[in-house]
Design a protein around this motif. Structure first.
Motif, PDB file in Angstrom:
ATOM      1  N   MET A   1       8.683   6.866   2.273  1.00 55.62           N
ATOM      2  CA  MET A   1       9.245   5.610   2.783  1.00 55.62           C
ATOM      3  C   MET A   1       8.962   4.475   1.804  1.00 55.62           C
ATOM      4  SD  MET A   1       8.238   3.463   6.225  1.00 55.62           S
ATOM      5  CE  MET A   1       8.999   4.644   7.347  1.00 55.62           C
ATOM      6  N   PRO A   2       9.984   3.675   1.451  1.00 57.49           N
ATOM      7  CA  PRO A   2       9.739   2.532   0.575  1.00 57.49           C
ATOM      8  C   PRO A   2       8.729   1.574   1.213  1.00 57.49           C
ATOM      9  CG  PRO A   2      12.087   2.962   0.792  1.00 57.49           C
ATOM     10  CD  PRO A   2      11.401   3.811   1.805  1.00 57.49           C
ATOM     11  N   GLU A   3       7.825   1.062   0.397  1.00 59.50           N
ATOM     12  CA  GLU A   3       6.831   0.116   0.878  1.00 59.50           C
ATOM     13  C   GLU A   3       7.101  -1.257   0.271  1.00 59.50           C
ATOM     14  OE1 GLU A   3       2.771   1.508   0.869  1.00 59.50           O
ATOM     15  OE2 GLU A   3       3.406   3.604   0.892  1.00 59.50           O
ATOM     16  N   LEU A   4       6.221  -2.181   0.546  1.00 59.55           N
ATOM     17  CA  LEU A   4       6.452  -3.577   0.194  1.00 59.55           C
ATOM     18  C   LEU A   4       6.866  -3.783  -1.263  1.00 59.55           C
ATOM     19  CD1 LEU A   4       4.340  -6.594   1.375  1.00 59.55           C
ATOM     20  CD2 LEU A   4       5.077  -6.404  -0.991  1.00 59.55           C
ATOM     21  N   PRO A   5       6.151  -3.248  -2.253  1.00 63.95           N
ATOM     22  CA  PRO A   5       6.579  -3.500  -3.639  1.00 63.95           C
ATOM     23  C   PRO A   5       7.963  -2.942  -3.960  1.00 63.95           C
ATOM     24  CG  PRO A   5       4.311  -2.718  -3.562  1.00 63.95           C
ATOM     25  CD  PRO A   5       4.887  -2.491  -2.206  1.00 63.95           C
ATOM     26  N   ASP A   6       8.288  -1.778  -3.389  1.00 65.07           N
ATOM     27  CA  ASP A   6       9.622  -1.202  -3.597  1.00 65.07           C
ATOM     28  C   ASP A   6      10.690  -2.155  -3.061  1.00 65.07           C
ATOM     29  OD1 ASP A   6       8.553   1.466  -4.440  1.00 65.07           O
ATOM     30  OD2 ASP A   6       7.899   1.543  -2.361  1.00 65.07           O
ATOM     31  N   THR A 150      -6.091   2.687   9.120  1.00 68.01           N
ATOM     32  CA  THR A 150      -5.186   2.645  10.268  1.00 68.01           C
ATOM     33  C   THR A 150      -4.747   1.217  10.561  1.00 68.01           C
ATOM     34  OG1 THR A 150      -6.158   4.635  11.229  1.00 68.01           O
ATOM     35  CG2 THR A 150      -4.948   3.196  12.724  1.00 68.01           C
ATOM     36  N   VAL A 151      -5.673   0.278  10.415  1.00 63.82           N
ATOM     37  CA  VAL A 151      -5.335  -1.134  10.636  1.00 63.82           C
ATOM     38  C   VAL A 151      -4.311  -1.613   9.614  1.00 63.82           C
ATOM     39  CG1 VAL A 151      -6.247  -3.495  10.579  1.00 63.82           C
ATOM     40  CG2 VAL A 151      -7.520  -1.683  11.747  1.00 63.82           C
ATOM     41  N   LEU A 152      -4.512  -1.269   8.347  1.00 64.42           N
ATOM     42  CA  LEU A 152      -3.580  -1.713   7.308  1.00 64.42           C
ATOM     43  C   LEU A 152      -2.179  -1.141   7.499  1.00 64.42           C
ATOM     44  CD1 LEU A 152      -5.717  -1.573   4.027  1.00 64.42           C
ATOM     45  CD2 LEU A 152      -5.162  -3.564   5.430  1.00 64.42           C
ATOM     46  N   LEU A 153      -2.101   0.023   8.131  1.00 64.75           N
ATOM     47  CA  LEU A 153      -0.800   0.663   8.356  1.00 64.75           C
ATOM     48  C   LEU A 153      -0.107   0.168   9.619  1.00 64.75           C
ATOM     49  CD1 LEU A 153      -1.634   4.389   7.446  1.00 64.75           C
ATOM     50  CD2 LEU A 153      -0.469   2.685   6.040  1.00 64.75           C
ATOM     51  N   GLY A 162       2.233   0.487   3.463  1.00 69.05           N
ATOM     52  CA  GLY A 162       2.404   1.868   3.898  1.00 69.05           C
ATOM     53  C   GLY A 162       1.266   2.728   3.385  1.00 69.05           C
ATOM     54  N   ASN A 163       1.409   4.027   3.541  1.00 70.71           N
ATOM     55  CA  ASN A 163       0.320   4.966   3.271  1.00 70.71           C
ATOM     56  C   ASN A 163      -0.184   4.912   1.825  1.00 70.71           C
ATOM     57  OD1 ASN A 163      -1.371   7.174   4.249  1.00 70.71           O
ATOM     58  ND2 ASN A 163      -0.189   8.464   2.869  1.00 70.71           N
ATOM     59  N   ALA A 164       0.716   4.971   0.880  1.00 76.09           N
ATOM     60  CA  ALA A 164       0.310   5.020  -0.526  1.00 76.09           C
ATOM     61  C   ALA A 164      -0.419   3.753  -0.943  1.00 76.09           C
ATOM     62  CB  ALA A 164       1.535   5.249  -1.412  1.00 76.09           C
ATOM     63  N   TYR A 165       0.141   2.606  -0.592  1.00 71.53           N
ATOM     64  CA  TYR A 165      -0.472   1.360  -1.037  1.00 71.53           C
ATOM     65  C   TYR A 165      -1.724   1.008  -0.252  1.00 71.53           C
ATOM     66  CZ  TYR A 165       3.175   0.645  -4.386  1.00 71.53           C
ATOM     67  OH  TYR A 165       4.002   0.800  -5.471  1.00 71.53           O
ATOM     68  N   ALA A 166      -1.854   1.506   0.958  1.00 73.07           N
ATOM     69  CA  ALA A 166      -3.124   1.323   1.670  1.00 73.07           C
ATOM     70  C   ALA A 166      -4.256   1.982   0.890  1.00 73.07           C
ATOM     71  CB  ALA A 166      -3.027   1.910   3.082  1.00 73.07           C
ATOM     72  N   LYS A 238     -14.052  11.497  -9.069  1.00 72.95           N
ATOM     73  CA  LYS A 238     -13.090  12.482  -8.565  1.00 72.95           C
ATOM     74  C   LYS A 238     -12.320  11.931  -7.367  1.00 72.95           C
ATOM     75  CE  LYS A 238     -12.668  17.202  -6.796  1.00 72.95           C
ATOM     76  NZ  LYS A 238     -13.391  18.435  -6.400  1.00 72.95           N
ATOM     77  N   ILE A 239     -11.010  12.147  -7.391  1.00 72.86           N
ATOM     78  CA  ILE A 239     -10.168  11.725  -6.270  1.00 72.86           C
ATOM     79  C   ILE A 239     -10.188  12.811  -5.198  1.00 72.86           C
ATOM     80  CG2 ILE A 239      -7.811  11.180  -5.535  1.00 72.86           C
ATOM     81  CD1 ILE A 239      -7.341  10.073  -8.374  1.00 72.86           C
ATOM     82  N   ILE A 240     -10.519  12.403  -3.979  1.00 69.19           N
ATOM     83  CA  ILE A 240     -10.567  13.306  -2.826  1.00 69.19           C
ATOM     84  C   ILE A 240      -9.293  13.114  -2.016  1.00 69.19           C
ATOM     85  CG2 ILE A 240     -11.848  13.920  -0.733  1.00 69.19           C
ATOM     86  CD1 ILE A 240     -14.306  12.545  -2.111  1.00 69.19           C
ATOM     87  N   VAL A 241      -8.697  14.199  -1.567  1.00 68.90           N
ATOM     88  CA  VAL A 241      -7.486  14.126  -0.751  1.00 68.90           C
ATOM     89  C   VAL A 241      -7.816  14.652   0.641  1.00 68.90           C
ATOM     90  CG1 VAL A 241      -5.081  14.788  -0.496  1.00 68.90           C
ATOM     91  CG2 VAL A 241      -6.047  14.480  -2.787  1.00 68.90           C
ATOM     92  N   LYS A 242      -7.703  13.779   1.621  1.00 69.49           N
ATOM     93  CA  LYS A 242      -7.942  14.159   3.008  1.00 69.49           C
ATOM     94  C   LYS A 242      -6.603  14.468   3.652  1.00 69.49           C
ATOM     95  CE  LYS A 242      -9.958  12.547   7.365  1.00 69.49           C
ATOM     96  NZ  LYS A 242     -10.583  11.395   8.080  1.00 69.49           N
ATOM     97  N   GLU A 243      -6.468  15.708   4.110  1.00 67.15           N
ATOM     98  CA  GLU A 243      -5.202  16.134   4.718  1.00 67.15           C
ATOM     99  C   GLU A 243      -5.096  15.586   6.141  1.00 67.15           C
ATOM    100  OE1 GLU A 243      -2.880  17.738   3.143  1.00 67.15           O
ATOM    101  OE2 GLU A 243      -3.973  18.304   1.330  1.00 67.15           O
ATOM    102  N   GLY A 244      -3.871  15.435   6.589  1.00 70.03           N
ATOM    103  CA  GLY A 244      -3.621  14.960   7.945  1.00 70.03           C
ATOM    104  C   GLY A 244      -2.152  14.662   8.091  1.00 70.03           C
ATOM    105  N   THR A 245      -1.804  13.929   9.144  1.00 73.38           N
ATOM    106  CA  THR A 245      -0.409  13.515   9.308  1.00 73.38           C
ATOM    107  C   THR A 245       0.052  12.767   8.066  1.00 73.38           C
ATOM    108  OG1 THR A 245      -0.796  13.301  11.678  1.00 73.38           O
ATOM    109  CG2 THR A 245       1.202  12.290  10.798  1.00 73.38           C
ATOM    110  N   ARG A 246      -0.847  11.936   7.549  1.00 73.06           N
ATOM    111  CA  ARG A 246      -0.639  11.275   6.258  1.00 73.06           C
ATOM    112  C   ARG A 246      -1.801  11.651   5.348  1.00 73.06           C
ATOM    113  NH1 ARG A 246       0.238   6.948   9.948  1.00 73.06           N
ATOM    114  NH2 ARG A 246       2.373   6.117   9.914  1.00 73.06           N
TER     115      ARG A 246
END
Length: 258
Positions: A1-6, A150-153, A162-166, A238-246
């Protein structure tokens, strides 16, 4: 989904291309969630000059000469296309035809991108607005135990992120996305607000530099943390990736407040 900068980049380019043109015809093809009848939309907008295109939260607003606004929410897969004389793009939702033969089409293969005539004013401030600054966020975060990402989203709290920029914003501010909102100290909230403005405005510049004429799609290669091609942050963590709905991307260098 496009976010604010897009959407900022899209609105910048669409305003350059379309502002000042007169709308000849609105073709409504598949606008399932349109808030008025096709006839009311056409009767209201046709014949008006397009004054400007700008962004509000996660929507694009097209403001016309009599003050009417057409809001366009792209949802997950909506795309915008400029055309001449006839739209040749698949899955159209709505088409705007101008008197000079040019046009703008909103498409979505899912059929859920949403045009709205004269959208209601939103209570939540835009992420880049002055009324969404330190005082607002401090007061708002003190009221919730929800994690900060969650608050930022939540578009009912602050609009446009959105998710990426949060993830990018929280890394920039040095705050773990799992931090409890009302545990974040005031000095970190100030850093968070600065990071919101810095990350979002820098991202718009990066997007326009990579694709000066962009009006659809997402440019993400420049992102430091929310980037599947990168394994470590600019600081070497190291970048950690937490799986979930997002998916949530973060590092251990971000402080957890709990």
């Amino acid at each position: 989904m496009p976010e604010l900068p897009d959407l900022q980049a899209f609105s910048y380019n669409l305003d350059k291309k379309l502002a000042g043109k007169t709308l000849k015809h609105v073709a409504v093809i598949n606008a399932k969630k349109l808030n008025v009848s096709h006839q009311e939309l056409q009767g209201t907008l046709e014949g008006q000059k397009l004054d400007k295109v700008y962004r509000e939260g996660k929507e694009l607003y097209l403001k016309f000469s009599k003050g009417d606004i057409l809001g366009l929410h792209l949802m997950l897969h909506g795309k915008l296309f400029l055309f001449e004389e006839k739209n040749g793009n698949k899955y159209p939702i709505i088409e705007l035809h101008f008197t000079d033969g040019s046009g703008l089409a909103l498409t979505d293969f899912q059929g859920i991108a949403n045009p709205t005539l004269n959208p209601d004013d939103k209570e939540a401030p835009d992420a880049l607005a002055k009324d969404g600054g330190v005082d607002y966020l401090t007061a708002r975060l003190q009221k919730t135990k929800t994690n900060i990402k969650t608050v930022l989203l939540d578009q009912k709290i602050i609009r446009g992120i959105g998710n990426a920029y949060a993830d990018e914003i929280l890394w920039h501010a040095g705050i773990s996305p799992m931090s409890i909102s009302n545990k974040i100290p005031e000095h970190k909230i100030k850093e968070l607000v600065r990071s919101i403005h810095t990350v979002l405005t820098d991202a718009e510049k990066a997007i326009l530099k990579a694709n000066p004429d962009i009006i659809n799609g997402e440019v993400r290669d420049f992102m430091h943390i929310h980037n599947s091609k990168k394994t470590h942050s600019p600081k070497g963590e190291k970048i950690i990736v937490k799986e979930g709905t997002r998916k949530t991307y973060y590092t251990e260098e971000q402080e957890l407040y709990s």
